[in-house]
Design a protein around this motif. Structure first.
Motif, short mmCIF file in Angstrom:
data_model
loop_
_atom_site.label_atom_id
_atom_site.label_comp_id
_atom_site.label_asym_id
_atom_site.label_seq_id
_atom_site.Cartn_x
_atom_site.Cartn_y
_atom_site.Cartn_z
N ARG A 53 0.83 -1.22 0.00
CA ARG A 53 0.00 0.00 0.00
C ARG A 53 0.85 1.26 0.00
NH1 ARG A 53 -2.47 -3.85 2.97
NH2 ARG A 53 -4.57 -4.40 2.30
N GLN A 54 2.14 1.12 0.32
CA GLN A 54 3.02 2.28 0.31
C GLN A 54 3.95 2.27 -0.90
OE1 GLN A 54 5.03 1.85 4.05
NE2 GLN A 54 3.26 2.45 5.23
N ALA A 55 3.76 1.30 -1.79
CA ALA A 55 4.67 1.17 -2.94
C ALA A 55 3.95 1.53 -4.23
CB ALA A 55 5.18 -0.26 -3.02
N ASP A 56 4.69 2.10 -5.19
CA ASP A 56 4.09 2.34 -6.50
C ASP A 56 4.90 1.70 -7.63
OD1 ASP A 56 6.20 4.06 -6.35
OD2 ASP A 56 5.07 5.88 -6.74
N LEU A 57 5.90 0.91 -7.26
CA LEU A 57 6.68 0.20 -8.27
C LEU A 57 6.86 -1.26 -7.84
CD1 LEU A 57 8.58 -0.05 -10.73
CD2 LEU A 57 10.42 0.80 -9.28
N MET A 58 6.52 -2.18 -8.76
CA MET A 58 6.77 -3.60 -8.49
C MET A 58 7.91 -4.05 -9.39
SD MET A 58 4.25 -6.86 -8.97
CE MET A 58 3.67 -7.15 -7.32
N ILE A 59 9.01 -4.51 -8.78
CA ILE A 59 10.11 -5.08 -9.57
C ILE A 59 9.98 -6.60 -9.42
CG2 ILE A 59 12.61 -5.21 -9.89
CD1 ILE A 59 12.84 -2.50 -8.46
N VAL A 60 9.57 -7.26 -10.50
CA VAL A 60 9.40 -8.71 -10.44
C VAL A 60 10.77 -9.32 -10.72
CG1 VAL A 60 8.11 -10.70 -11.29
CG2 VAL A 60 7.04 -8.44 -11.27
N SER A 61 11.47 -9.68 -9.66
CA SER A 61 12.86 -10.10 -9.81
C SER A 61 12.97 -11.60 -9.62
CB SER A 61 13.72 -9.37 -8.76
OG SER A 61 13.16 -9.54 -7.48
N GLY A 62 12.83 -12.33 -10.72
CA GLY A 62 12.98 -13.78 -10.65
C GLY A 62 11.83 -14.50 -11.31
N ARG A 63 11.97 -15.82 -11.37
CA ARG A 63 10.93 -16.62 -12.04
C ARG A 63 9.66 -16.63 -11.20
NH1 ARG A 63 15.48 -19.37 -10.86
NH2 ARG A 63 15.41 -20.55 -8.93
N TYR A 66 0.22 -6.97 -6.34
CA TYR A 66 0.00 -5.91 -7.34
C TYR A 66 -1.33 -5.21 -7.10
CZ TYR A 66 -0.77 -3.59 -11.79
OH TYR A 66 -1.03 -2.65 -12.75
N GLU A 67 -2.36 -5.99 -6.82
CA GLU A 67 -3.69 -5.39 -6.63
C GLU A 67 -3.76 -4.56 -5.35
OE1 GLU A 67 -6.17 -8.79 -7.10
OE2 GLU A 67 -6.14 -8.63 -9.28
N GLN A 68 -2.92 -4.87 -4.39
CA GLN A 68 -2.92 -4.09 -3.14
C GLN A 68 -2.22 -2.75 -3.29
OE1 GLN A 68 -1.29 -6.88 -0.28
NE2 GLN A 68 -3.29 -7.11 0.63
N MET A 69 -1.39 -2.61 -4.34
CA MET A 69 -0.71 -1.34 -4.56
C MET A 69 -1.70 -0.31 -5.09
SD MET A 69 2.72 -2.96 -6.25
CE MET A 69 3.30 -1.46 -7.01
N LEU A 70 -1.53 0.93 -4.66
CA LEU A 70 -2.46 1.98 -5.09
C LEU A 70 -2.06 2.51 -6.46
CD1 LEU A 70 -2.88 3.98 -1.77
CD2 LEU A 70 -4.30 2.16 -2.68
N GLU A 71 -3.04 3.04 -7.18
CA GLU A 71 -2.79 3.70 -8.48
C GLU A 71 -2.22 5.09 -8.24
OE1 GLU A 71 -3.14 2.61 -11.49
OE2 GLU A 71 -4.38 0.83 -11.33
N PRO A 72 -1.38 5.60 -9.13
CA PRO A 72 -0.78 4.93 -10.28
C PRO A 72 0.37 4.04 -9.84
CG PRO A 72 0.04 7.17 -10.14
CD PRO A 72 -0.93 7.00 -9.02
N LYS A 73 0.57 2.93 -10.56
CA LYS A 73 1.63 1.99 -10.20
C LYS A 73 2.28 1.46 -11.46
CE LYS A 73 -2.14 -1.25 -9.47
NZ LYS A 73 -2.90 -1.95 -8.44
N TRP A 74 3.52 1.01 -11.32
CA TRP A 74 4.29 0.56 -12.47
C TRP A 74 4.97 -0.76 -12.17
CZ3 TRP A 74 4.00 5.58 -10.68
CH2 TRP A 74 3.43 6.49 -11.57
N VAL A 75 5.32 -1.47 -13.24
CA VAL A 75 5.93 -2.80 -13.07
C VAL A 75 7.17 -2.92 -13.96
CG1 VAL A 75 5.59 -5.29 -13.36
CG2 VAL A 75 3.71 -3.87 -12.54
N ILE A 76 8.26 -3.39 -13.38
CA ILE A 76 9.46 -3.75 -14.14
C ILE A 76 9.59 -5.28 -14.07
CG2 ILE A 76 11.98 -3.65 -14.24
CD1 ILE A 76 11.87 -0.84 -13.15
N ALA A 77 9.67 -5.95 -15.22
CA ALA A 77 9.97 -7.38 -15.24
C ALA A 77 11.48 -7.50 -15.31
CB ALA A 77 9.31 -8.05 -16.43
N MET A 78 12.10 -7.97 -14.23
CA MET A 78 13.56 -8.01 -14.16
C MET A 78 14.07 -9.41 -14.48
SD MET A 78 16.02 -7.22 -10.95
CE MET A 78 17.79 -7.31 -11.15
N GLY A 79 14.82 -9.52 -15.56
CA GLY A 79 15.41 -10.80 -15.92
C GLY A 79 14.58 -11.59 -16.91
#
Ligand code: SF4
Length: 190
Positions: A96-106, A119-132
């Protein structure tokens, strides 16, 4: 003691180019130097630009990692790579305090609902980086146990290739995300 109010303004006049109004309210001819000083002290912008500038320079990542890539993500927060330069060292333990999800790993099939839930618990606006490679497309694990790319679950803004990508690569992806956030077309989609 006599108390005096602000000086009265004279009758309104149409001011031509090169005319400035003094503090006392009377129009005076501006010199070249006055106009140059004025130009370098006035900033025009829009609310949207200010908001996206603030957002892109204070992205707070959700604090979680999935596999080997997470070690490289953790390294970006250390002094050597120093993600704090971009205002993003505050990895938040609550989504709830984050606006960026770094998906780091399989992403295993078992973890998929958990990732989606975070992801759904994060508030809008939010962004995602697929790492790796694993997070981006399954990597070398082309099998039934792994989700073949986290974009099957949630929308991804930036993909960072590599197995594992080095912290510099993640920082590059991070800078690309900042560019995206500053882009008006991207802002409209949010
Ligand atoms: S991309 Fe490579 S380093 Fe990253 S999680 Fe997959 S196997 Fe591990």
């Amino acid at each position: 003691m006599a108390v005096t109010g602000p000086p009265e303004r004279g009758p309104s006049t149409t001011l031509g180019a090169g005319t400035i109004v003094s503090r006392a309210g009377s129009p005076t001819e501006a010199t070249e130097a006055d106009l140059r000083a004025l130009e370098s002290n006035i900033l025009t912008t829009t609310v949207g630009r200010v908001v996206s500038w603030a957002r892109k320079n204070s992205l707070w990542p959700a604090q979680f990692g999935l596999a080997c890539c997470a070690i490289e993500m953790i390294a970006t927060a250390q002094a050597r790579f120093d993600i704090a330069r971009f205002g993003s060292e505050a990895f938040r333990a609550s989504p709830r305090q984050a606006d960026l999800m770094i998906v780091s790993g399989r992403v295993s099939q078992k973890m998929a609902p958990v990732v989606k839930h975070i992801y759904e618990q994060m508030l809008e606006p939010k962004w995602v980086i697929a790492m790796g490679d694993c997070a981006s497309c399954g990597g070398v694990f082309n099998n039934y146990a792994l989700v073949q790319g986290v974009d099957k679950l949630i929308p991804v803004d930036v993909y960072v290739a590599g197995c594992p990508p080095r912290p510099e690569a993640l920082l590059y992806g991070f800078l690309k995300l900042q560019e995206l956030i500053a882009e008006p077309a991207h802002r409209r989609r949010r």
